[in-house]
Design a protein around this motif. Structure first.
Motif, short mmCIF file in Angstrom:
data_model
loop_
_atom_site.label_atom_id
_atom_site.label_comp_id
_atom_site.label_asym_id
_atom_site.label_seq_id
_atom_site.Cartn_x
_atom_site.Cartn_y
_atom_site.Cartn_z
N PRO A 88 -35.49 32.58 -5.14
CA PRO A 88 -36.79 33.14 -5.91
C PRO A 88 -36.30 34.65 -6.32
N LEU A 89 -35.48 35.41 -5.60
CA LEU A 89 -35.14 36.55 -5.86
C LEU A 89 -34.05 36.60 -7.21
N GLU A 90 -33.11 35.48 -7.10
CA GLU A 90 -32.07 35.67 -8.02
C GLU A 90 -32.49 34.93 -9.23
N ALA A 91 -33.67 34.03 -9.17
CA ALA A 91 -34.33 33.45 -10.15
C ALA A 91 -35.09 34.37 -11.15
N SER A 92 -35.50 35.56 -10.57
CA SER A 92 -36.13 36.35 -11.20
C SER A 92 -35.13 37.41 -12.11
N LEU A 93 -33.93 37.30 -11.90
CA LEU A 93 -33.04 37.96 -12.70
C LEU A 93 -32.96 37.40 -13.98
N SER A 94 -32.31 38.19 -14.99
CA SER A 94 -32.05 37.95 -16.31
C SER A 94 -30.72 36.95 -16.18
N PRO A 95 -30.27 36.22 -17.10
CA PRO A 95 -28.99 35.49 -17.01
C PRO A 95 -27.67 36.32 -17.00
N PHE A 96 -27.91 37.68 -17.85
CA PHE A 96 -26.84 38.60 -17.80
C PHE A 96 -26.57 39.18 -16.34
N GLU A 97 -27.72 39.54 -15.71
CA GLU A 97 -27.55 40.22 -14.57
C GLU A 97 -27.42 39.38 -13.30
N ARG A 98 -27.49 37.84 -13.68
CA ARG A 98 -27.09 36.98 -12.56
C ARG A 98 -25.61 36.67 -12.85
N LEU A 99 -25.29 36.53 -14.05
CA LEU A 99 -23.87 36.02 -14.20
C LEU A 99 -22.71 37.19 -14.39
N VAL A 100 -23.04 38.43 -14.70
CA VAL A 100 -22.25 39.48 -15.06
C VAL A 100 -22.24 40.32 -13.75
N LEU A 101 -23.05 40.40 -13.05
CA LEU A 101 -23.49 41.53 -12.06
C LEU A 101 -23.79 40.71 -10.89
N PRO A 102 -22.68 39.94 -10.17
CA PRO A 102 -23.29 38.94 -9.08
C PRO A 102 -22.64 39.71 -7.83
N HIS A 103 -21.90 40.75 -7.87
CA HIS A 103 -21.39 41.45 -6.55
C HIS A 103 -22.26 42.57 -6.17
N LEU A 104 -23.18 42.94 -6.80
CA LEU A 104 -24.02 44.10 -6.46
C LEU A 104 -25.38 43.73 -5.55
N PRO A 105 -25.70 44.48 -4.49
CA PRO A 105 -26.71 44.05 -3.79
C PRO A 105 -28.07 44.00 -4.48
N ARG A 106 -28.72 43.12 -3.99
CA ARG A 106 -30.33 43.22 -4.56
C ARG A 106 -31.34 43.42 -3.63
N VAL A 107 -32.11 43.95 -4.06
CA VAL A 107 -33.41 44.30 -3.23
C VAL A 107 -34.70 44.06 -3.60
N GLY A 108 -35.72 43.27 -2.88
CA GLY A 108 -36.92 42.80 -3.37
C GLY A 108 -38.07 43.90 -3.30
N VAL A 109 -38.61 44.43 -4.24
CA VAL A 109 -39.69 45.42 -4.11
C VAL A 109 -40.95 44.92 -4.71
N GLN A 110 -41.97 45.47 -4.08
CA GLN A 110 -43.35 44.83 -4.45
C GLN A 110 -43.69 45.40 -5.84
N LEU A 121 -28.90 47.32 -6.98
CA LEU A 121 -28.50 48.68 -6.58
C LEU A 121 -27.17 49.03 -7.49
N PRO A 122 -27.11 50.13 -8.26
CA PRO A 122 -25.78 50.44 -9.03
C PRO A 122 -24.66 50.62 -8.20
N PRO A 123 -23.42 50.71 -8.68
CA PRO A 123 -22.33 51.00 -8.19
C PRO A 123 -22.41 52.49 -7.32
N HIS A 124 -21.93 52.34 -6.13
CA HIS A 124 -21.60 53.76 -5.51
C HIS A 124 -23.06 54.41 -5.04
N CYS A 125 -24.22 53.30 -4.94
CA CYS A 125 -25.42 53.73 -4.65
C CYS A 125 -25.61 53.55 -3.22
N GLU A 126 -25.11 52.63 -2.42
CA GLU A 126 -25.46 52.40 -0.73
C GLU A 126 -24.99 53.86 0.03
N PRO A 127 -23.68 53.88 -0.30
CA PRO A 127 -23.18 55.08 0.43
C PRO A 127 -24.04 56.35 0.37
#
Length: 440
Positions: A88-110, A121-127
């Motif tokens: 359900p979290l991946e289905a809420s993303l756009s096709p561009f975000e799902r296919l071009v940015l599959p390596h970035l972490p996802r967070v479910g917010v309210q 989460l953008p690059p270099h955001c987790e550290p």
């Protein structure tokens, strides 16, 4: 899109430098409240720009939601022809975000109405976020504060306000138009451009899905059947703007043009949406009404020209010099019109005033390619201030397939030349008009 892209790139570069310097300062001095504040502000601003969610949803990212983030793994192979298995979290993303940015972490917010909205989460955001969580107690953040972007020495129920923060950072970054970056109507557009600006950052070589540029090329070929080399997209603002615009319009209106190049798709979008400004708007006085009548003759009838204002001389009396009531003025204007122009089927009950306004008239400004095509074939008519005949306009249509593709007929070409000639005549009258003599 290029002015917005220029301001956005300046802001993103400013935030990346601020985040990097604050991360190094906080790593050396774990109790530096100023470094913690700068790192928190820059990380939150980049997270807002990178996603399409509302600022309040991003600002209220809780520690529990961040700890339960998901890092996408390799896609599960599915049989050909079957839809991919999406959470359900991946289905809420756009096709561009799902296919071009599959390596970035996802967070479910309210989100609104209790819905779970995806947050990338953008690059270099987790550290940076991990360092913020480790050092938050040393800078005065309440331990009971459930939010990642907390405010030191404040109530635990008050996170940072993302709207005010982004507005302040946009002003301090020195961009030309900081107010355009914080408008709600460009949130999706800003997110797509930010994702393209940070495309490929923090990516490890040899990933199963290939590099981000390869995934972008595969996405354009899969969604729009466009074969485009995107190797230099980071150094080509024009290419980045075209890709962002095609992705934005494709997600909003669907796939309109398949198999065309990016330049032709953007040209067609200019013609259909009317984003290309009409530089000849000054001379559209007499010919514009005829042009609108030709553009959509079956949608709405041509409106009657507005009546000339009638001067009413009112004798001073009980009204103390005030003008008569509006009803008398309207009746006087309607009486000045000929009875043939007053429609009888569209009257309101109890008044003789017809309904005003045009409905269904579609204005399509001429793009630069269409103007160049018309003026190239009918340049002699325009130079001689002579409106072309029907045969000349039809000959121009036969030699310009772009006009036929954009549904321009011979009448539209004729009225375009008429408006152009009227503008030239108007400019000539201004040049030949004598200068007024100033008597001292």
């Amino acid at each position: 899109m290029l002015p917005l892209l220029s301001s956005l790139s300046s802001l993103v570069l400013y935030l990346r430098r601020l985040q990097h310097s604050a991360f190094l300062s906080l790593s050396r001095q774990l109790q530096s409240a100023e470094a913690w504040r700068l790192l928190c502000h820059s990380s939150l601003a980049l997270l807002i720009l990178y996603n399409r969610r509302r600022e309040c949803e991003v600002s209220k990212l809780s520690i529990t939601e961040y700890r339960s983030r998901l890092t996408p793994q390799c896609p599960i192979p599915v049989p050909p022809g079957a839809p991919p298995a999406l959470t359900p979290l991946e289905a809420s993303l756009s096709p561009f975000e799902r296919l071009v940015l599959p390596h970035l972490p996802r967070v479910g917010v309210q989100g609104k109405r209790g819905r779970v909205q995806p947050l990338i989460l953008p690059p270099h955001c987790e550290p940076c976020l991990e360092l913020l969580l480790e050092t938050r107690q040393d800078v005065g953040v309440d331990p009971a504060n459930p939010y990642v972007f907390a405010r030191p020495y404040h109530s635990p129920a008050t996170p940072l306000r993302g709207t005010d923060l982004l507005r302040s950072l946009a002003r301090s970054s020195g961009t030309r138009n900081p107010r355009a970056l914080t408008q709600t109507r460009v949130r999706r557009q800003v997110a797509i451009l930010t994702q393209l600006l940070l495309l490929g950052e923090g990516e490890e070589p040899g990933q199963p899905g290939g590099s981000a540029v390869e995934r972008l090329e595969h996405f354009l070929e899969r969604e729009y059947h466009v074969t485009q080399n995107c190797a230099g997209i980071g150094q080509d603002p024009g290419l980045m703007g075209r890709v962002g615009r095609v992705v934005l319009c494709g997600e909003r209106d669907g796939v309109l043009f398949r198999g065309m190049s990016l330049n032709h798709i953007c040209l067609e979008l200019d013609v259909m949406s009317g984003n290309s400004a009409d530089s000849y708007s000054e001379g559209e006085s007499d010919g514009e009404q005829a042009k609108e009548k030709t553009e959509a003759p079956a949608l709405a009838p041509a409106p009657a020209p507005p009546p000339t204002p009638t001067l009413l001389y009112v004798r001073k009396g009980k009204n103390n010099g005030r003008v008569g009531r509006p009803k008398k003025l309207k009746n006087a204007q309607l009486a000045a019109q000929p009875p043939a122009q007053t429609p009888t089927g569209n009257r309101r009950r109890g008044s003789g005033q017809p309904k005003s306004g045009k409905r269904g008239v579609l204005k399509r400004p001429w793009s630069e390619a269409e103007r160049t095509a018309v003026e190239e074939h009918l340049n002699q008519n325009i130079a001689e201030l002579r409106v072309p005949a029907k045969a000349d306009c039809e000959r121009c249509l036969q030699q310009c397939p772009l006009l036929v593709t954009n549904h321009r007929d011979w009448r539209a070409i004729k009225f375009y030349c008429h408006n152009r000639i009227q503008l030239l005549k108007k400019n000539q009258r201004r040049e030949n008009e004598p200068m007024p003599l100033i008597v001292c």
